[in-house]
Design a protein around this motif. Structure first.
Motif, PDB file in Angstrom:
ATOM      1  N   ALA A   1       6.289  -0.718  -1.930  1.00  0.00           N
ATOM      2  CA  ALA A   1       7.894  -0.592  -1.371  1.00  0.00           C
ATOM      3  C   ALA A   1       7.837   0.870  -1.037  1.00  0.00           C
ATOM      4  CB  ALA A   1       8.713  -0.810  -2.428  1.00  0.00           C
ATOM      5  N   ASP A   2       7.554   1.885  -1.670  1.00  0.00           N
ATOM      6  CA  ASP A   2       7.551   3.347  -1.490  1.00  0.00           C
ATOM      7  C   ASP A   2       6.715   3.710  -0.218  1.00  0.00           C
ATOM      8  OD1 ASP A   2       8.299   6.130  -2.329  1.00  0.00           O
ATOM      9  OD2 ASP A   2       6.374   6.479  -2.598  1.00  0.00           O
ATOM     10  N   LYS A   3       5.456   3.188   0.025  1.00  0.00           N
ATOM     11  CA  LYS A   3       4.769   3.428   1.089  1.00  0.00           C
ATOM     12  C   LYS A   3       5.577   2.928   2.228  1.00  0.00           C
ATOM     13  CE  LYS A   3       1.738   5.595   1.334  1.00  0.00           C
ATOM     14  NZ  LYS A   3       1.792   6.829   1.660  1.00  0.00           N
ATOM     15  N   ILE A   4       5.959   1.700   2.432  1.00  0.00           N
ATOM     16  CA  ILE A   4       6.459   1.121   3.508  1.00  0.00           C
ATOM     17  C   ILE A   4       7.749   2.236   4.083  1.00  0.00           C
ATOM     18  CG2 ILE A   4       7.735  -0.775   4.593  1.00  0.00           C
ATOM     19  CD1 ILE A   4       5.685  -2.583   3.088  1.00  0.00           C
ATOM     20  N   CYS A   5       8.454   2.319   2.922  1.00  0.00           N
ATOM     21  CA  CYS A   5       9.584   3.272   3.219  1.00  0.00           C
ATOM     22  C   CYS A   5       9.340   4.520   3.963  1.00  0.00           C
ATOM     23  CB  CYS A   5      10.441   3.608   1.851  1.00  0.00           C
ATOM     24  SG  CYS A   5      11.998   4.233   2.020  1.00  0.00           S
ATOM     25  N   GLN A   6       8.287   5.214   3.488  1.00  0.00           N
ATOM     26  CA  GLN A   6       7.587   6.532   4.158  1.00  0.00           C
ATOM     27  C   GLN A   6       7.217   6.225   5.452  1.00  0.00           C
ATOM     28  OE1 GLN A   6       4.931   8.571   1.523  1.00  0.00           O
ATOM     29  NE2 GLN A   6       5.830   8.005  -0.312  1.00  0.00           N
TER      30      GLN A   6
ATOM     31  N   GLY B   1       5.693  -1.712  -6.332  1.00  0.00           N
ATOM     32  CA  GLY B   1       6.659  -0.317  -6.201  1.00  0.00           C
ATOM     33  C   GLY B   1       5.939   0.805  -5.161  1.00  0.00           C
ATOM     34  N   LEU B   2       4.402   0.511  -5.277  1.00  0.00           N
ATOM     35  CA  LEU B   2       3.599   1.452  -4.380  1.00  0.00           C
ATOM     36  C   LEU B   2       3.865   0.898  -2.880  1.00  0.00           C
ATOM     37  CD1 LEU B   2       0.186   1.786  -6.053  1.00  0.00           C
ATOM     38  CD2 LEU B   2       2.157   3.352  -6.294  1.00  0.00           C
TER      39      LEU B   2
ATOM     40  N   GLY C   1      -7.518  -3.011  -5.638  1.00  0.00           N
ATOM     41  CA  GLY C   1      -6.417  -3.342  -6.943  1.00  0.00           C
ATOM     42  C   GLY C   1      -4.961  -3.596  -6.419  1.00  0.00           C
ATOM     43  N   VAL C   2      -4.948  -3.230  -4.918  1.00  0.00           N
ATOM     44  CA  VAL C   2      -3.407  -3.527  -4.714  1.00  0.00           C
ATOM     45  C   VAL C   2      -3.191  -5.021  -3.723  1.00  0.00           C
ATOM     46  CG1 VAL C   2      -2.974  -1.102  -4.234  1.00  0.00           C
ATOM     47  CG2 VAL C   2      -4.081  -2.376  -2.419  1.00  0.00           C
ATOM     48  N   LEU C   3      -4.138  -5.674  -4.040  1.00  0.00           N
ATOM     49  CA  LEU C   3      -4.243  -7.256  -3.716  1.00  0.00           C
ATOM     50  C   LEU C   3      -4.933  -7.781  -4.728  1.00  0.00           C
ATOM     51  CD1 LEU C   3      -4.109  -8.081   0.044  1.00  0.00           C
ATOM     52  CD2 LEU C   3      -2.105  -8.168  -1.448  1.00  0.00           C
ATOM     53  N   THR C   4      -4.776  -9.103  -5.063  1.00  0.00           N
ATOM     54  CA  THR C   4      -5.420  -9.752  -6.156  1.00  0.00           C
ATOM     55  C   THR C   4      -5.566 -11.301  -5.822  1.00  0.00           C
ATOM     56  OG1 THR C   4      -6.116 -10.062  -8.626  1.00  0.00           O
ATOM     57  CG2 THR C   4      -3.964 -10.581  -8.084  1.00  0.00           C
TER      58      THR C   4
END
Length: 597
Positions: free
Chosen positions: A411-416, A408-409, A384-387
């Motif tokens: 962006a947050d994951k790439i920042c981490q 948002g998931l 469900g993170v691509l459709t």
């Protein structure tokens, strides 16, 4: 009104008049198959679908059929199979994935035995004898149950919820050790394959007359191969695209009902619908489907909050769904996964694949080097993170990030991923706050130069342009509590690089709307090395012809885009910036201020 957030009991929802979007008209179509496999992302209404089927087919619920289904579509024209099965339910999300293979085998068998025990207690008046459970081996318990069922007038409808849940948790753990454990579960005579062999054998004897299995991805089912090769995959069929999920019309009708309770204007209903569409809509599970659907859990979360408080929730992403970023973390660990995640956020959030693969195992996904990461992209689709977006002119299927909640998931994951030190990330976030709180972009540019550029320079990424720089800014600025954020925002058939428009319900705060346009000058085009670029004074940087040309272009674009945004939204506190990067070394920014006439 009552919104059933967190409730997946169909009987409770219908008998206590909770909000329910009727999907019972798909029952006749489902009956055309006997052993069905249906996949959807986590928390997408699968358990409620199973509960609906259980209540419809349960022989012990005949007396409640009219109460539960009388006002629904199937109630007006029920099928011959209604209330004609014993219902046996397994929920593999209840299986503990920790410990050794033997520990997990015991947890799995304990769950099966507990479900059979509950089955026997529930149908005690219809069963002619006692089922003796083997707590060491649930396969024996299944066989014992079958021997009893064969003496009755009914067969079993087996419902398995989240069939791959505990296996996925193992698969996405610490990679080397957990992959060995995962292999032991699904290959050779592993406990998961052995169990499904027993289910297959019971199906062949027509004791498990019908089977409906839900899960998230086909990976585990593919890895147990011959253990259960009778499943009919229905998850890619367009007829079931919205069997879980809400439509535009259903969301709009719910909002209109709430409007009467909260005295909301037509304008406020339209605003709420657009907000929900931005954050929760955008899912399409078949390339042949003609409509997108909303995530039902997130939509119910929003509607319940709005109904009870008459205002929007601050956090549009329900914290119960935020844990899905584990899938992104897993992809970041596999070969070429980091690159793919960056490209997804960079390239207007879309990728192409030849087809939606319905079966692939873990080995295929991890070793897929020559196929443009097709299995990893499919993996993200199933989670469900691509459709599905559309078909390209070349006949490929375009996959995209579905909505702002999932973005948002990313962006947050790439920042981490790029800034693994929490203290460093906090510095970047603090610098970002100075931009949208005070209009001061200099600290953010300094941070990108000192930290992000070092990451980009030290890694062998395949691209270097303004989109890379945009990604760095986006991951630091991303804030979906205060803003509706977008990249490549369409403005009069052109696209702005990064917009941050304050959410309608957050305009009471003294924060700023932000628009940024990025440009990039390659070191090769500037005929200098990274070391030389780093030694330039700010004046020397700004006097470079290539930098001056790109800055002028960026300023013209950001001014034009700003005018369109002001006309579109009105009442914006818009601050506009042009940012030009010299390689991954230096940044030059200017604020574009509208001159008063």
């Amino acid at each position: 009104m009552k919104f059933p957030y967190g409730i997946c009991d169909f009987r409770k929802i219908t008998m206590k008049n909770y909000f329910y979007c009727d999907r019972t008209d798909r029952i006749p179509l489902l009956e055309k198959g006997e052993y069905l496999l249906f996949l959807r992302p986590r928390r997408f209404g699968k358990s409620l679908l199973l509960s609906m089927l259980a209540n419809y087919y349960d022989v012990a619920k005949k007396h409640e059929f009219e109460t539960m289904f009388g006002n629904l579509k199937i109630g007006k024209n029920p099928t011959e199979l209604r209330n004609s099965f014993f219902i046996l339910k397994w929920d593999f999300s209840c299986v503990d994935p920790s410990g050794s293979v033997e520990d997990i085998r015991k947890a799995l068998h304990d769950h099966i035995n507990s479900c059979i025990k509950a089955f026997c207690r529930y149908y005690r008046n219809q069963l002619p004898g006692k089922v003796n459970l083997d707590w060491d081996n649930a396969i024996n318990s299944i066989n014992e149950l079958i021997s009893i069922i064969q003496t009755t007038d009914y067969n079993i409808y087996l419902l398995i919820d989240e069939y791959d849940n505990f296996a996925n948790q193992i698969m996405m753990g610490i990679r080397r050790e957990r992959n060995e454990l995962y292999d032991a579960l699904v290959h050779e005579e592993g406990p998961l394959r052995t169990l499904f062999k027993a289910v297959k054998a019971s199906a062949s004897e027509s004791i498990f007359d019908r089977i409906f299995i839900t899960g998230v991805s086909p990976v585990v089912m593919s890895d147990i191969t011959s253990g259960y090769n009778i499943a009919e995959n229905i998850y890619l069929r367009y007829q079931f695209n919205d069997i879980c999920g809400f439509t535009d019309n259903e969301i709009e009708q719910a909002l209109k009902s709430i409007a009467g309770e909260c005295d909301l204007s037509e304008e406020k209903i339209t605003e709420a619908l657009e907000l929900m569409k931005t954050y929760y809509n955008g899912y399409k599970f078949s390339s042949k489907a003609d409509k997108y659907v909303y995530n039902p859990t997130l939509s119910t979360y929003f509607l319940k909050y709005l109904y009870e408080d008459c205002e929007y929730p601050d956090e549009m992403l329900d914290s119960n769904l935020a844990t899905d970023d584990a899938k992104l973390e897993y992809i970041a660990q596999v070969p070429a996964g980091r690159q793919m995640l960056l490209e997804l956020l960079r390239e207007d959030r879309s990728v192409d694949i030849p087809k939606l693969t319905s079966r692939f195992g873990i080995r295929e996904m991890l070793t897929d080097q020559g196929k443009d990461n097709v299995f990893m992209k499919a993996f993200l689709y199933y989670f469900g993170v691509l459709t599905v977006s559309e078909r390209t002119e070349q006949g490929k299927i375009n996959l995209k990030i579905p909505n702002l909640a999932i973005k948002g998931l990313y962006a947050d994951k790439i920042c981490q991923m790029l800034l693994p030190e929490p203290a460093i990330r906090d510095q970047g976030k603090a610098a970002a706050e100075l931009l949208y709180q005070q209009g001061n972009i200099q600290p953010l540019c300094d941070f990108v130069e000192q930290h992000y550029f070092k990451v980009f320079s030290n890694r062998d990424y395949k691209w270097a342009n303004e989109l890379t720089v945009k990604t760095a800014f986006l991951t630091l600025l991303y804030n979906d509590i205060l803003y509706i954020m977008d990249t490549e925002t369409e403005l009069d058939r052109r696209y702005a690089d990064l917009t941050m428009i304050i959410r309608p319900d957050m305009r009471r705060f003294t924060i700023l709307d932000i628009l940024i346009e990025f440009k990039f000058v390659k070191l090769k085009d500037a005929d200098m090395s990274g070391e030389q670029a780093g030694k330039l004074t700010q004046e020397e940087l700004q006097n470079m012809p290539l930098m001056k040309t790109q800055m002028e272009d960026a300023k013209v674009q950001v001014k034009d885009y700003g005018d369109v945004l002001d006309k579109r939204h009105g009442n914006l506190r818009l601050r506009k910036y042009a940012v030009v990067s010299l390689g991954f070394e230096r940044l030059w920014w200017e604020e574009v201020i509208r001159r008063k006439s």
